[in-house]
Design a protein around this motif. Structure first.
Motif, PDB file in Angstrom:
ATOM      1  N   LEU A 165      43.640  47.706  39.344  1.00  0.00           N
ATOM      2  CA  LEU A 165      43.327  47.971  37.940  1.00  0.00           C
ATOM      3  C   LEU A 165      43.120  46.657  37.192  1.00  0.00           C
ATOM      4  O   LEU A 165      42.197  46.530  36.372  1.00  0.00           O
ATOM      5  N   GLY A 166      43.957  45.671  37.482  1.00  0.00           N
ATOM      6  CA  GLY A 166      43.798  44.355  36.864  1.00  0.00           C
ATOM      7  C   GLY A 166      42.487  43.696  37.241  1.00  0.00           C
ATOM      8  O   GLY A 166      41.829  43.060  36.398  1.00  0.00           O
ATOM      9  N   GLN A 167      42.081  43.854  38.490  1.00  0.00           N
ATOM     10  CA  GLN A 167      40.799  43.286  38.928  1.00  0.00           C
ATOM     11  C   GLN A 167      39.627  43.936  38.207  1.00  0.00           C
ATOM     12  O   GLN A 167      38.653  43.265  37.857  1.00  0.00           O
ATOM     13  N   TYR A 168      39.718  45.250  37.992  1.00  0.00           N
ATOM     14  CA  TYR A 168      38.636  45.938  37.289  1.00  0.00           C
ATOM     15  C   TYR A 168      38.535  45.464  35.841  1.00  0.00           C
ATOM     16  O   TYR A 168      37.444  45.327  35.287  1.00  0.00           O
ATOM     17  N   ALA A 169      39.698  45.189  35.232  1.00  0.00           N
ATOM     18  CA  ALA A 169      39.712  44.794  33.823  1.00  0.00           C
ATOM     19  C   ALA A 169      39.346  43.327  33.619  1.00  0.00           C
ATOM     20  O   ALA A 169      38.611  42.990  32.685  1.00  0.00           O
ATOM     21  N   PHE A 170      39.835  42.440  34.494  1.00  0.00           N
ATOM     22  CA  PHE A 170      39.707  40.995  34.261  1.00  0.00           C
ATOM     23  C   PHE A 170      38.803  40.276  35.253  1.00  0.00           C
ATOM     24  O   PHE A 170      38.550  39.087  35.090  1.00  0.00           O
ATOM     25  N   GLY A 171      38.332  40.994  36.284  1.00  0.00           N
ATOM     26  CA  GLY A 171      37.530  40.350  37.309  1.00  0.00           C
ATOM     27  C   GLY A 171      38.316  40.203  38.605  1.00  0.00           C
ATOM     28  O   GLY A 171      39.549  40.243  38.611  1.00  0.00           O
ATOM     29  N   GLU A 172      37.578  40.017  39.698  1.00  0.00           N
ATOM     30  CA  GLU A 172      38.192  40.011  41.023  1.00  0.00           C
ATOM     31  C   GLU A 172      39.298  38.963  41.152  1.00  0.00           C
ATOM     32  O   GLU A 172      40.429  39.272  41.514  1.00  0.00           O
ATOM     33  N   LYS A 173      38.997  37.711  40.855  1.00  0.00           N
ATOM     34  CA  LYS A 173      39.962  36.631  41.070  1.00  0.00           C
ATOM     35  C   LYS A 173      40.988  36.567  39.943  1.00  0.00           C
ATOM     36  O   LYS A 173      42.189  36.433  40.190  1.00  0.00           O
ATOM     37  N   LEU A 174      40.521  36.648  38.691  1.00  0.00           N
ATOM     38  CA  LEU A 174      41.429  36.541  37.559  1.00  0.00           C
ATOM     39  C   LEU A 174      42.409  37.709  37.533  1.00  0.00           C
ATOM     40  O   LEU A 174      43.593  37.532  37.220  1.00  0.00           O
ATOM     41  N   GLY A 175      41.939  38.899  37.893  1.00  0.00           N
ATOM     42  CA  GLY A 175      42.817  40.064  37.922  1.00  0.00           C
ATOM     43  C   GLY A 175      43.959  39.891  38.908  1.00  0.00           C
ATOM     44  O   GLY A 175      45.110  40.228  38.616  1.00  0.00           O
TER      45      GLY A 175
END
Length: 453
Positions: free
Chosen positions: A110-120
């Motif tokens: 879910l974090g990757q979807y919201a902030f991007g692959e690496k940043l999430g």
């Protein structure tokens, strides 16, 4: 690290056999990983999994925390925490399948979807690991302390046994149970743990009522040598309360075990289970915190209210054993999410074969690591405050709100916008002040502590 459907475009020009082999390999891994291997859970699985993860042994420190907060701030913090965490948990349940045809089975996905692959990954994984590993360590400590209290109660004339040995006894159960393959496999353990949590909470407040209000009870703030010490104790108590609301770190993993179709998405049964769980949480938390403080006031002498209570001996002994059984199940819920992370990296990134031997090694090493740290640093009260503020506040109080604002983008100054920003403000404040108090408590306890004593 995330589980998703393969990108069919990337296989353009490859042979059918190669494509089929890739799909078969991915399915083999998904069928082996703890989170995705079983999706036939019932709605009530959500109830006792959430009760097991949320109602931790930290509730037994609530009267001690109330003594540092006082009636007004203490009740306010408890009520706000219950409301805010229920709201952010609803957000997590809603966002699990917010993209048609896709499930966010893990918090970091879910974090990757919201902030991007690496940043999430960078934002979510360190915090989630800190919570789950931190809980495992604290539960090792608490399990050992509760076993020690049980031993002292049932055998008052026996020789004293070091808490380190009781932590090892508690860990021995984890070495066995950690080899259950997935969440659904530990559902029976989780159910027993949920029943035990309700039982020992009931015993705790009922025993307080039987004890009666202590002589010269005083409800002023618990005094320290200095005003600065009182403030730091106040901060530590905030972290202690935050530690009591920790289920968000595995809620997506729990929801991933529930079957879902477009007609009957998983959020329906999951939310039903969450509502029942939070009613049980309120039944457990508020009586223990309020009655415990009402009876002892600022004379609560121990972080664990069951250790403070001395009679009736048989009931206190039973309650401490209930705590141990509950912690055995709760440890497994949090550890299962860690196992999934580690095993995903090993089989997807490092190309290890998904075998029983790999699982045997990984899980035994993890249990041994948390046991070693718990034996080395058994500072119950300080650990609650530190981990509660530094790790639990972000993943529980405000990270779901940030993800919600990022993905849903509610209208500026709307009710949703204001609600989320208020939760973020309170959560960030908690994250800043609570670890300061928790670290101070750890340092204070460490002054008189001898390693492995």
């Amino acid at each position: 690290m995330r589980t998703q459907a393969p990108n069919y475009d990337s296989y353009a020009g490859t042979s059918t056999n190669t494509f089929d082999e890739t799909l078969a390999s991915q399915k083999e891994i998904d069928d082996w990983l703890p989170v995705t291997s079983s999706r036939n859970a019932k709605w009530y699985y959500s109830t006792f999994h959430n009760v097991t993860t949320i109602v931790g042994a930290g509730v037994l420190s609530f009267p001690y925390g109330m003594a540092q907060l006082g009636w007004g701030p203490g009740v306010t913090v408890l009520v706000l925490s219950w409301i805010i965490t229920l709201y952010t948990l609803w957000q997590m349940v809603e966002m699990h399948e917010m993209v048609p045809g896709r499930r966010f089975d893990r918090y970091h996905e879910l974090g990757q979807y919201a902030f991007g692959e690496k940043l999430g990954l960078f934002i979510v994984v360190p915090q989630q690991l800190l919570v789950e590993v931190g809980v495992s360590i604290v539960y090792m400590v608490t399990g050992g302390l509760s076993l020690q209290k049980f031993h002292r109660t049932v055998c008052p004339g026996c020789d004293e046994i070091k808490v380190s040995y009781f932590i090892m006894i508690f860990a021995s159960a984890q070495f066995v149970l950690s080899h259950l393959p997935n969440f659904n496999a530990i559902s029976g353990v989780s159910l027993a743990a949920a029943i035990m949590s309700l039982s020992y909470c009931t015993i705790a407040w009922a025993a307080c009522l039987k004890h009666g209000i202590v002589d010269n009870v005083d409800y002023k703030y618990r005094s320290d040598l200095s005003n600065a010490g009182n403030v730091l104790n106040f901060f530590n108590a905030l972290g202690t309360v935050a530690f009591g609301f920790a289920g968000h770190n595995v809620v997506l993993e729990i929801q991933a075990t529930i079957p879902s179709t477009p007609e009957n998405p998983s959020k329906g049964p999951m939310w039903r289970g969450v509502i029942v769980a939070y009613i049980i949480v309120a039944v457990c938390y508020f009586p223990v915190a309020l009655i415990g403080y009402w009876v002892f006031g600022n004379q609560v002498g121990d972080e664990n209210i069951l250790i403070e209570l001395k009679t009736p001996e048989w009931l206190i002994a039973m309650a401490n054993m209930f705590v141990v059984i509950h912690l055995i199940g709760s440890y497994q819920i949090f550890a299962m999410a860690v196992f999934d992370m580690i095993e995903t990296v090993l089989v997807r990134k490092l190309r290890f074969r998904p075998t029983k031997f790999l699982r045997f090694v990984v899980r035994n090493v993890y249990v041994a690591y948390t046991m070693f740290i718990a034996i080395t640093f058994p500072f119950f009260n300080g650990l609650l405050g530190f981990f509660g503020g530094f790790a639990f506040a972000p993943t529980t109080y405000f990270l779901p709100c940030i993800i919600w604002l990022t993905i849903r983008n509610p209208k500026r100054f709307s009710l949703s916008w204001w609600t989320n920003w208020i939760c973020i403000s309170l959560g960030v404040s908690l994250m800043i002040v609570a670890p300061i108090g928790g670290l101070r408590a750890i340092i204070t306890e460490a002054k008189t502590y001898h390693f492995y004593s």
